[in-house]
Design an enzyme around this catalytic site. Structure first.
Site, PDB file in Angstrom:
ATOM      1  N   ASP A  92      17.044  30.542  62.466  1.00  0.00           N
ATOM      2  CA  ASP A  92      17.548  29.294  63.042  1.00  0.00           C
ATOM      3  C   ASP A  92      16.604  28.771  64.110  1.00  0.00           C
ATOM      4  OD1 ASP A  92      20.680  28.899  62.229  1.00  0.00           O
ATOM      5  OD2 ASP A  92      20.153  31.013  62.309  1.00  0.00           O
ATOM      6  N   ASP A 174      19.251  19.975  61.284  1.00  0.00           N
ATOM      7  CA  ASP A 174      20.082  21.169  61.199  1.00  0.00           C
ATOM      8  C   ASP A 174      19.169  22.291  60.734  1.00  0.00           C
ATOM      9  OD1 ASP A 174      21.958  23.151  60.871  1.00  0.00           O
ATOM     10  OD2 ASP A 174      23.479  21.793  60.073  1.00  0.00           O
ATOM     11  N   ILE A 176      19.523  25.537  60.068  1.00  0.00           N
ATOM     12  CA  ILE A 176      20.109  26.174  58.887  1.00  0.00           C
ATOM     13  C   ILE A 176      21.586  25.781  58.855  1.00  0.00           C
ATOM     14  CG2 ILE A 176      20.697  28.307  57.690  1.00  0.00           C
ATOM     15  CD1 ILE A 176      18.347  29.663  58.943  1.00  0.00           C
ATOM     16  N   THR A 179      24.649  29.194  58.085  1.00  0.00           N
ATOM     17  CA  THR A 179      24.084  30.474  58.514  1.00  0.00           C
ATOM     18  C   THR A 179      24.913  31.639  57.979  1.00  0.00           C
ATOM     19  OG1 THR A 179      23.318  29.392  60.525  1.00  0.00           O
ATOM     20  CG2 THR A 179      23.256  31.785  60.492  1.00  0.00           C
ATOM     21  N   LYS A 346      27.236  20.562  49.951  1.00  0.00           N
ATOM     22  CA  LYS A 346      28.196  19.735  49.218  1.00  0.00           C
ATOM     23  C   LYS A 346      27.660  18.313  49.046  1.00  0.00           C
ATOM     24  CE  LYS A 346      32.058  22.569  50.792  1.00  0.00           C
ATOM     25  NZ  LYS A 346      31.346  23.444  51.745  1.00  0.00           N
ATOM     26  N   ASP A 372      25.168  17.931  60.670  1.00  0.00           N
ATOM     27  CA  ASP A 372      25.850  18.429  59.476  1.00  0.00           C
ATOM     28  C   ASP A 372      26.043  17.345  58.418  1.00  0.00           C
ATOM     29  OD1 ASP A 372      26.135  21.062  60.330  1.00  0.00           O
ATOM     30  OD2 ASP A 372      27.974  20.621  61.430  1.00  0.00           O
TER      31      ASP A 372
END
Length: 432
Positions: A92, A174, A176, A179, A346, A372
């Site tokens: 990260d 972002d 990761i 995570t 998604k 996100d």
């Protein structure tokens, strides 16, 4: 036909088939991406320089993830817990430092909005590990990176910049997304996501997902020599530029396969579903179908071969639940034991036509972060889909006037193929 000359051949493409590219060792220095590696010409892309830089750094960031994951459970691997109990690794922080360093070299005046904080790196004795992975993937530099260089690069994403109501240009990262999926095992999906916002509009985005899979039996519209040997594990790089569409290709070199097509870009489109009962749905990993307003109209099943008239197909993407094989009626090219654990995965599914809808309910105790969603929004939009809140309003990236870090969608976020978007909004409104 040259991909740079025409995109008409992609008018019927719904699912991606990504082609391998030339292998190079993972531990090597990297040169900037050439503009010829983009799927469209510079004349059509106002922000082509920014996109070239974003593609280059996201690919290298994915290499950090792959390398760290290999050593994650060895004696040298490190797994720690953040204060909010979210698992986090040197990957990260390494990704955030790398992206910050590389983008600041080319675009020093563009600030970065990102997730991580160097205080955590310091307090958990992760500095040397993070510096090591960043140094390995950074572009050539006259002098070695120091601890201070890397820590300052991480904090560039956390520095408080008061934007106010004035227009602003900034990156949203972002490091990761997912995570927990990164830690779960080799089959879990996670995404490195980077977007550029200009005066409130998302103008480009890049998502890298190292564990994304393609079925070897899928036939592409592009002629590829030796296509029968295309590996099922490919990894995906998805890019979008305002007005230029959404495109994807295999992540270079991550799986040690050789190129069959020079660029290997395939244009992405959302699916053509025009009836809500026939749509394929994704929901948040922490929510149930009963918490979604559409549950008043349909129950849900994950059995694609047994969907009744009063049921919808809910792709089983909850944490720890495998995505099962899906019949031709609901095409999906995941293998068993793949897991979708993050929001950006998604969005990727909707943008590539694998899912019709992703619906997220906003909850009082949950803060919705810009990173996100930002890159996913433009990828879905440019693939022909639509993203709004549950009242039909666009997602306002400037709602957080202080730092541009938080989103405030009314009731929740609805991501769809566009065709059934308004009908779903009507259903939500009727149950509110």
């Amino acid at each position: 036909m040259n991909l740079l000359q025409s995109s008409s051949q992609f008018s019927t493409v719904r699912f991606l088939h990504l082609h391998p590219s030339s292998p190079t060792p993972l531990r090597t220095r990297f040169l900037p991406v050439r503009s010829s590696l983009l799927p469209f010409t510079n004349q059509n892309a106002k922000y082509h320089r920014e996109l070239e830089a974003a593609v280059d750094v996201v690919e290298r960031a994915c290499r950090i993830c792959v390398d760290v994951k290999k050593s994650l459970y060895s004696s040298e691997g490190r797994i720690v817990e953040k204060n909010d109990n979210t698992p986090v690794t040197v990957a990260d922080f390494g990704v955030q430092a790398l992206v910050s360093l590389e983008l600041s070299k080319v675009f020093p005046s563009i600030p970065l909005v990102a997730e991580e904080d160097s205080d955590f790196v310091r307090s958990n004795n992760l500095v040397d590990s993070v510096v090591s992975v960043v140094t390995d993937k950074a572009s050539s530099n006259d002098k070695p990176l120091t601890n201070v260089d890397v820590l300052e690069a991480i904090d560039r994403g956390k520095n408080a910049i008061v934007y106010g109501t004035r227009p602003a240009t900034y990156w949203v990262l972002d490091p990761i997304d997912g995570t927990k999926g990164f830690l779960k095992g080799s089959e879990a999906l996670y995404v490195v996501g980077l977007a550029l916002v200009v005066e409130g509009d998302i103008v480009l985005g890049v998502m890298g997902c190292p564990n994304w899979k393609e079925a070897s039996s899928y036939n592409s519209t592009i002629d590829v020599q030796g296509s029968e040997s295309v590996p099922t594990r490919s990894g995906i790089l998805m890019v979008a530029h305002i007005g230029c569409g959404t495109w994807a290709r295999q992540l270079s070199d991550l799986m040690g396969v050789s190129a069959k097509v020079p660029n290997g870009w395939t244009r992405c489109f959302v699916d053509g579903c025009h009836l809500v009962p026939k749509a394929r749905f994704c929901i948040s990993d922490s929510q149930t179908w009963e918490s979604v307003p559409l549950s008043a109209f349909f129950s849900a099943t994950s059995d694609a071969d047994g969907v009744s008239d009063k049921e919808i197909l809910l792709l089983p993407t909850c944490c720890g639940r495998p995505i099962t094989s899906i019949s031709d009626r609901f095409p999906c090219h995941f293998h068993d034991k793949s897991y979708v654990l993050c929001s950006l995965c998604k969005y990727l599914m909707v943008a590539s036509g694998r899912a019709s809808v992703f619906i997220l309910r906003a909850r009082a105790q949950t803060i919705i972060k810009a990173w996100d969603h930002a890159v996913g929004i433009i990828c879905v939009h440019e693939a022909g889909g639509k993203v709004t809140d549950w009242k039909g309003s666009d997602i306002d990236l400037a709602a957080d006037q202080v730092e541009r870090r938080i989103l405030f969608p009314s009731m929740g976020v609805l991501v769809s193929n566009g065709t059934i978007h308004n009908r779903i909004l009507e259903m939500i409104s009727s149950t509110s």
